[in-house]
Design an enzyme around this catalytic site. Structure first.
Site, mmCIF file in Angstrom:
data_model
loop_
_atom_site.group_PDB
_atom_site.id
_atom_site.type_symbol
_atom_site.label_atom_id
_atom_site.label_comp_id
_atom_site.label_asym_id
_atom_site.label_seq_id
_atom_site.Cartn_x
_atom_site.Cartn_y
_atom_site.Cartn_z
ATOM 1 N N CYS A 266 3.660 33.699 36.476
ATOM 2 C CA CYS A 266 3.262 33.599 37.888
ATOM 3 C C CYS A 266 3.002 32.168 38.319
ATOM 4 O O CYS A 266 3.507 31.722 39.349
ATOM 5 C CB CYS A 266 2.050 34.487 38.178
ATOM 6 S SG CYS A 266 0.536 33.992 37.317
ATOM 7 N N HIS B 290 -4.113 34.953 38.227
ATOM 8 C CA HIS B 290 -2.813 35.342 38.786
ATOM 9 C C HIS B 290 -2.658 34.711 40.160
ATOM 10 O O HIS B 290 -3.634 34.587 40.910
ATOM 11 C CB HIS B 290 -2.702 36.865 38.883
ATOM 12 C CG HIS B 290 -1.318 37.341 39.174
ATOM 13 N ND1 HIS B 290 -0.307 37.304 38.240
ATOM 14 C CD2 HIS B 290 -0.766 37.841 40.307
ATOM 15 C CE1 HIS B 290 0.805 37.785 38.786
ATOM 16 N NE2 HIS B 290 0.544 38.110 40.041
ATOM 17 N N HIS C 58 5.749 36.951 43.004
ATOM 18 C CA HIS C 58 4.960 36.604 41.830
ATOM 19 C C HIS C 58 5.659 37.141 40.598
ATOM 20 O O HIS C 58 6.656 37.861 40.698
ATOM 21 C CB HIS C 58 3.537 37.167 41.953
ATOM 22 C CG HIS C 58 3.493 38.661 42.085
ATOM 23 N ND1 HIS C 58 2.760 39.463 41.254
ATOM 24 C CD2 HIS C 58 4.097 39.515 42.956
ATOM 25 C CE1 HIS C 58 2.905 40.731 41.602
ATOM 26 N NE2 HIS C 58 3.715 40.781 42.642
#
Length: 185
Positions: free
Chosen positions: A88, A141, A157
């Site tokens: 990510c 993330h 992502h």
């Protein structure tokens, strides 16, 4: 007399080999961006210099998002930053880097850049940060906003299970894990 002529010929032949080898090693790199096809333009646009995109009526955010979308479908690889595997933060790092904007390589460090914004003010190119239940309860993330449709924020992502994908923030998992939005551009 024969030796000096032979040596001179060898020197000339070696030096010409070296110079031709140098010219063959020069590489020009281009970035190919796949965009939506309209009636008047082709399906593929090639950018050699991302800075010149202003003349094409393309914003920084458009360029960065289009670059990121090239990786859609790429498998997940921890620490990856190429089409052979991507994580990510690698996706976001490489996408911004393609426009000469350097961000930290780790999502929790990226979350210290730019300024925090409310979800109602986010636009294409902003970053979404998540805490997905890790042991340290820290940001782990990041996603890049690609669009806002029907009151849902779409972001690209990389997930460990599906690789690089576009998701919606309204999905229960992502809404629950959402921590903050930040604007870097």
């Amino acid at each position: 007399m024969k030796n000096p002529i032979l040596i001179l010929l060898l020197i000339i032949s070696f030096s010409s080999c070296k110079s031709s080898k140098q010219t063959n090693n020069k590489k020009t790199t281009t970035t190919k961006i796949i965009t939506k096809k309209t009636k008047t333009e082709s399906n593929t646009t090639t950018y050699k210099n991302p800075i010149s995109t202003a003349s094409r009526n393309t914003s920084k955010a458009d360029y960065i998002v289009d670059y990121a979308k090239q990786f859609e479908g790429v498998r997940y690889k921890w620490g990856g930053t190429t089409k052979s595997g991507m994580d990510c933060s690698g996706l976001v790092y490489e996408s911004f880097n393609s426009y000469d904007i350097t961000l930290p390589r780790i999502s929790r460090d990226m979350a210290k850049k730019g300024h925090k914004i409310g979800l109602k003010k986010v636009v294409k190119g902003d970053l979404l940060f998540f805490k997905t239940g890790n042991r340290r309860n820290s940001i782990n993330h990041v996603g890049l906003i690609v669009d806002i449709k029907d009151n849902d924020i779409k972001f690209i992502h990389a997930t460990s299970s599906k690789g690089v994908i576009v998701s919606g923030l309204n999905e229960t998992y992502w809404l629950k894990a959402f921590h903050e939005a930040r604007r870097v551009l």
